[in-house]
Design a protein around this motif. Structure first.
Motif, PDB file in Angstrom:
ATOM      1  N   SER A   6      -1.875 -10.606 -21.224  1.00  0.00           N
ATOM      2  CA  SER A   6      -1.678 -10.543 -22.910  1.00  0.00           C
ATOM      3  C   SER A   6      -0.615  -9.642 -23.303  1.00  0.00           C
ATOM      4  N   MET A   7      -0.103  -8.691 -22.538  1.00  0.00           N
ATOM      5  CA  MET A   7       0.584  -7.542 -22.815  1.00  0.00           C
ATOM      6  C   MET A   7       2.132  -8.159 -22.675  1.00  0.00           C
ATOM      7  N   THR A   8       2.945  -7.476 -23.146  1.00  0.00           N
ATOM      8  CA  THR A   8       4.419  -7.812 -23.203  1.00  0.00           C
ATOM      9  C   THR A   8       4.732  -6.914 -21.735  1.00  0.00           C
ATOM     10  N   PRO A   9       5.679  -7.389 -20.943  1.00  0.00           N
ATOM     11  CA  PRO A   9       6.328  -6.833 -19.840  1.00  0.00           C
ATOM     12  C   PRO A   9       6.607  -5.112 -20.025  1.00  0.00           C
ATOM     13  N   GLU A  10       7.029  -4.945 -21.248  1.00  0.00           N
ATOM     14  CA  GLU A  10       7.116  -3.503 -21.395  1.00  0.00           C
ATOM     15  C   GLU A  10       5.917  -2.677 -21.697  1.00  0.00           C
ATOM     16  N   GLU A  11       4.887  -3.113 -22.315  1.00  0.00           N
ATOM     17  CA  GLU A  11       3.609  -2.691 -22.311  1.00  0.00           C
ATOM     18  C   GLU A  11       2.934  -2.496 -21.057  1.00  0.00           C
ATOM     19  N   ARG A  12       3.138  -3.402 -20.025  1.00  0.00           N
ATOM     20  CA  ARG A  12       2.480  -3.310 -18.502  1.00  0.00           C
ATOM     21  C   ARG A  12       3.174  -2.159 -17.996  1.00  0.00           C
ATOM     22  N   ALA A  13       4.331  -2.033 -18.223  1.00  0.00           N
ATOM     23  CA  ALA A  13       5.377  -0.884 -17.500  1.00  0.00           C
ATOM     24  C   ALA A  13       4.865   0.404 -18.034  1.00  0.00           C
ATOM     25  N   ASN A  14       4.620   0.356 -19.223  1.00  0.00           N
ATOM     26  CA  ASN A  14       4.500   1.583 -20.308  1.00  0.00           C
ATOM     27  C   ASN A  14       3.218   1.845 -20.927  1.00  0.00           C
ATOM     28  N   ASN A  50       3.516   9.631 -10.277  1.00  0.00           N
ATOM     29  CA  ASN A  50       2.851   9.250 -11.456  1.00  0.00           C
ATOM     30  C   ASN A  50       3.307   8.045 -12.243  1.00  0.00           C
ATOM     31  N   SER A  51       3.676   6.987 -11.520  1.00  0.00           N
ATOM     32  CA  SER A  51       4.491   5.818 -12.076  1.00  0.00           C
ATOM     33  C   SER A  51       3.400   4.366 -12.107  1.00  0.00           C
ATOM     34  N   PHE A  52       2.113   4.904 -11.824  1.00  0.00           N
ATOM     35  CA  PHE A  52       1.422   3.751 -11.646  1.00  0.00           C
ATOM     36  C   PHE A  52       0.791   2.974 -13.096  1.00  0.00           C
ATOM     37  N   ASP A  53       1.352   1.575 -12.952  1.00  0.00           N
ATOM     38  CA  ASP A  53       1.158   0.886 -14.128  1.00  0.00           C
ATOM     39  C   ASP A  53       0.176  -0.395 -14.244  1.00  0.00           C
ATOM     40  N   PHE A  54       0.201  -0.973 -15.275  1.00  0.00           N
ATOM     41  CA  PHE A  54      -0.656  -2.352 -15.368  1.00  0.00           C
ATOM     42  C   PHE A  54      -0.436  -3.448 -14.302  1.00  0.00           C
ATOM     43  N   ASN A  55       0.853  -3.488 -14.043  1.00  0.00           N
ATOM     44  CA  ASN A  55       1.352  -4.264 -12.853  1.00  0.00           C
ATOM     45  C   ASN A  55       0.853  -3.908 -11.550  1.00  0.00           C
ATOM     46  N   ASP A  56       0.699  -2.726 -11.404  1.00  0.00           N
ATOM     47  CA  ASP A  56       0.218  -2.164 -10.007  1.00  0.00           C
ATOM     48  C   ASP A  56      -1.380  -2.375 -10.099  1.00  0.00           C
ATOM     49  N   PHE A  57      -1.975  -2.214 -11.344  1.00  0.00           N
ATOM     50  CA  PHE A  57      -3.621  -2.117 -11.381  1.00  0.00           C
ATOM     51  C   PHE A  57      -4.006  -3.541 -11.027  1.00  0.00           C
ATOM     52  N   ILE A  58      -3.215  -4.484 -11.499  1.00  0.00           N
ATOM     53  CA  ILE A  58      -3.671  -6.064 -11.218  1.00  0.00           C
ATOM     54  C   ILE A  58      -3.495  -6.281  -9.814  1.00  0.00           C
ATOM     55  N   GLU A  59      -2.324  -5.954  -9.200  1.00  0.00           N
ATOM     56  CA  GLU A  59      -2.154  -6.090  -7.910  1.00  0.00           C
ATOM     57  C   GLU A  59      -2.950  -5.527  -6.971  1.00  0.00           C
ATOM     58  N   GLN A  60      -3.445  -4.162  -7.303  1.00  0.00           N
ATOM     59  CA  GLN A  60      -4.484  -3.507  -6.367  1.00  0.00           C
ATOM     60  C   GLN A  60      -5.792  -4.258  -6.548  1.00  0.00           C
ATOM     61  N   LEU A  61      -6.141  -4.882  -7.972  1.00  0.00           N
ATOM     62  CA  LEU A  61      -7.273  -5.648  -8.015  1.00  0.00           C
ATOM     63  C   LEU A  61      -7.434  -6.599  -7.101  1.00  0.00           C
ATOM     64  N   ALA A 106       0.803  -1.255   0.026  1.00  0.00           N
ATOM     65  CA  ALA A 106      -0.140  -0.095   0.044  1.00  0.00           C
ATOM     66  C   ALA A 106       0.859   1.191   0.095  1.00  0.00           C
ATOM     67  N   ALA A 107       1.801   1.320   0.620  1.00  0.00           N
ATOM     68  CA  ALA A 107       2.933   2.451   0.741  1.00  0.00           C
ATOM     69  C   ALA A 107       3.409   2.662  -0.412  1.00  0.00           C
ATOM     70  N   ASP A 108       3.780   1.326  -1.278  1.00  0.00           N
ATOM     71  CA  ASP A 108       4.736   1.503  -2.283  1.00  0.00           C
ATOM     72  C   ASP A 108       3.685   2.026  -3.581  1.00  0.00           C
ATOM     73  N   LEU A 109       2.574   1.666  -3.294  1.00  0.00           N
ATOM     74  CA  LEU A 109       1.479   2.230  -4.251  1.00  0.00           C
ATOM     75  C   LEU A 109       1.293   3.505  -4.116  1.00  0.00           C
ATOM     76  N   ALA A 110       1.207   4.114  -2.940  1.00  0.00           N
ATOM     77  CA  ALA A 110       1.079   5.515  -2.832  1.00  0.00           C
ATOM     78  C   ALA A 110       2.209   6.332  -3.237  1.00  0.00           C
ATOM     79  N   GLN A 111       3.337   5.975  -3.265  1.00  0.00           N
ATOM     80  CA  GLN A 111       4.690   6.548  -3.449  1.00  0.00           C
ATOM     81  C   GLN A 111       4.489   6.490  -5.219  1.00  0.00           C
TER      82      GLN A 111
END
Length: 473
Positions: A382-390, A327-338, A317-322
């Motif tokens: 179904s995204m590549t690691p690069e797409e999830r991060a960017n 403004n670096s919230f990506d799809f990896n964070d999105f799934i983790e939060q879900l 949760a602290a990492d997510l707030a940071q």
């Protein structure tokens, strides 16, 4: 969820009062008539309803209430206090033996959920008290009862003692207790047999087990969906076994709630736990004041906070707030939060624990389809690691490839990316202290609209701060 129809009826009854500046004795009588009908329709015992409405009426028509600056609020407070008293006033924890083991005996009718609750209790004791419980399989009559308990024990890594189905339950309990003393187990949880109805054979057997085991707790497990009959069952078991407490199961079902409101008043024995789902983690200590708040549609913030503390990873949760601030919230964070939010339970139930949410238009229609969450995850995977991060690099051709790889249409992929962007905006607003909630709809696709009231948010923040202060002490 339990009490939904009762909550709506009670809110409607008290809502009429809130809209009036001055309240008369006739207004109170009209409200009490509607409350009486709502409770009877919820299958609450007639005598309990009669006593409850009599107490509320006596307090509500007092001069200090009717002539106060906010009579409606005063009356709602009285209803809340009397409802809490009917449910037992305060939480009652397990009776513990000064010397180990503490013996807990489960009793109840067949199908009430004794075996599942035995596992839930073992899990609760293991997690919260670092205990080493032993479960004894004393139900030799129901097909697969022993196997069910063994499977639960394996899932929890909790030992289960059994001697098959050809040995008497009394002998099994005797041998199981001897093993518990030898292994120095903190708790012994005895799963006993039930019947479809109460009979002499069942009671004789339970009496023998009680005499042998001398349990510190005899917990009657009651299916909350059985309504008024649950009170009759509780009375019979209490008269013959002198139970020490009650466990209400299936409170997450479509139940009218009458059992919860009646059992405590009729038997005089406390409700100690409630089962709120099928998972082995879906167990709550029964807090009468919190349950009263839920029934009256006033939320249950303390339970929500406890759920968050139990199920939500503080470091994540602290990492997510940071990340939100940067403004670096990506799809990896999105799934983790879900995953973390869905792990706390159905979103629609969590939202109703927030004060003020029950007054939101359409709150009763909110449903989160787990399949919709899985579809979102399939798109991300179904995204590549690069797409999830960017996420910004997701051009039309990449989106077509993701749609084909996840078994979705391009329209669904575009919708999900839009939801992600809206969710990201919502999270950024929340980190800045803006709690407007339109982004919740995009994140979960639930139709959630509106805002949290300022009062609700102040209440949430205030109680959270108090909780933190207690922890520091």
């Amino acid at each position: 969820m339990a009490f939904e129809s009762l909550t709506k009826r009670l809110q409607d009854a008290m809502g009429k009062l809130r809209r009036k500046g001055k309240v008369s004795e006739a207004d109170v009588k009209e409200m009490m008539r509607e409350i009486r009908l709502a409770l009877l329709e919820a299958d609450v015992n007639y005598q309990v309803v009669k006593d409850f409405t009599k107490r509320v009426s006596a307090r509500a028509v007092g001069v200090e209430v009717l002539e106060s600056l906010s009579p409606a609020q005063q009356i709602v407070k009285i209803v809340d206090e009397e409802l809490t008293a009917t449910l037992g006033s305060e939480a009652v924890l397990l009776n513990k033996n000064p010397k180990i083991p503490t013996v807990v005996m489960m009793v109840g009718l067949q199908g009430a959920g004794k075996t599942t609750f035995a596992g839930k209790l073992a899990n609760y004791l293991k997690k919260n008290e670092n205990a080493r419980p032993l479960m004894i399989a004393g139900d030799v009559y129901r097909p697969a009862a022993i196997d069910q308990l063994k499977v639960i024990g394996e899932q929890l890594n909790v030992p289960v003692f059994d001697m098959g189905t050809d040995v008497s339950p009394v002998k099994i309990v005797e041998e199981g207790l001897a093993l518990a003393h030898q292994q120095k187990n903190d708790y012994v949880i005895i799963d006993t047999a039930g019947r479809l109805h109460i009979d002499e054979t069942l009671m004789d057997e339970l009496q023998q087990i009680k005499t042998l085991a001398q349990p510190n707790e005899i917990l009657l497990v009651v299916d909350a969906m059985t309504g008024q009959d649950a009170v009759n069952v509780a009375q019979s078991f209490n008269e013959q076994l002198d139970i020490t407490g009650v466990v209400l199961t299936k409170l997450d079902g479509d139940t009218r709630g009458g059992a919860a409101l009646s059992i405590r008043a009729v038997t005089g024995k406390p409700i100690k736990f409630s089962g709120t789902g099928e998972k082995l983690t879906d167990l709550e200590i029964f807090y009468p004041d919190r349950m009263s708040s839920r029934i009256l549609g006033m939320g249950d913030l303390l339970t929500l906070i406890e759920k968050a503390q139990q199920d939500y990873d503080e470091k994540k949760a602290a990492d997510l707030a940071q990340k939100m601030q940067e403004n670096s919230f990506d799809f990896n964070d999105f799934i983790e939060q879900l995953d973390q939010v869905m792990g706390m339970g159905p979103l629609e139930d969590l939202m109703k624990m927030i004060p003020g949410m029950n007054q939101m238009p359409g709150i009763e229609n909110i449903k989160v389809d787990p399949k919709d969450v899985e579809r979102k995850k399939a798109i991300v995977f179904s995204m590549t690691p690069e797409e999830r991060a960017n996420p910004d690099i997701l051009n039309p051709s990449r989106r077509r490839r993701i749609a084909a790889g996840s078994g979705n249409s391009v329209v669904e992929v575009n919708r999900m990316i839009k939801q992600f962007n809206e969710s990201k905006k919502m999270m950024q607003q929340m980190t800045k202290g803006n709690f407007d909630m339109p982004g919740m709809e995009q994140m979960f696709g639930t139709g959630v609209k509106g805002k949290l009231s300022k009062m609700a948010m102040k209440s949430m923040m205030k109680k959270t701060q108090k909780k933190k202060k207690k922890k520091k002490k």
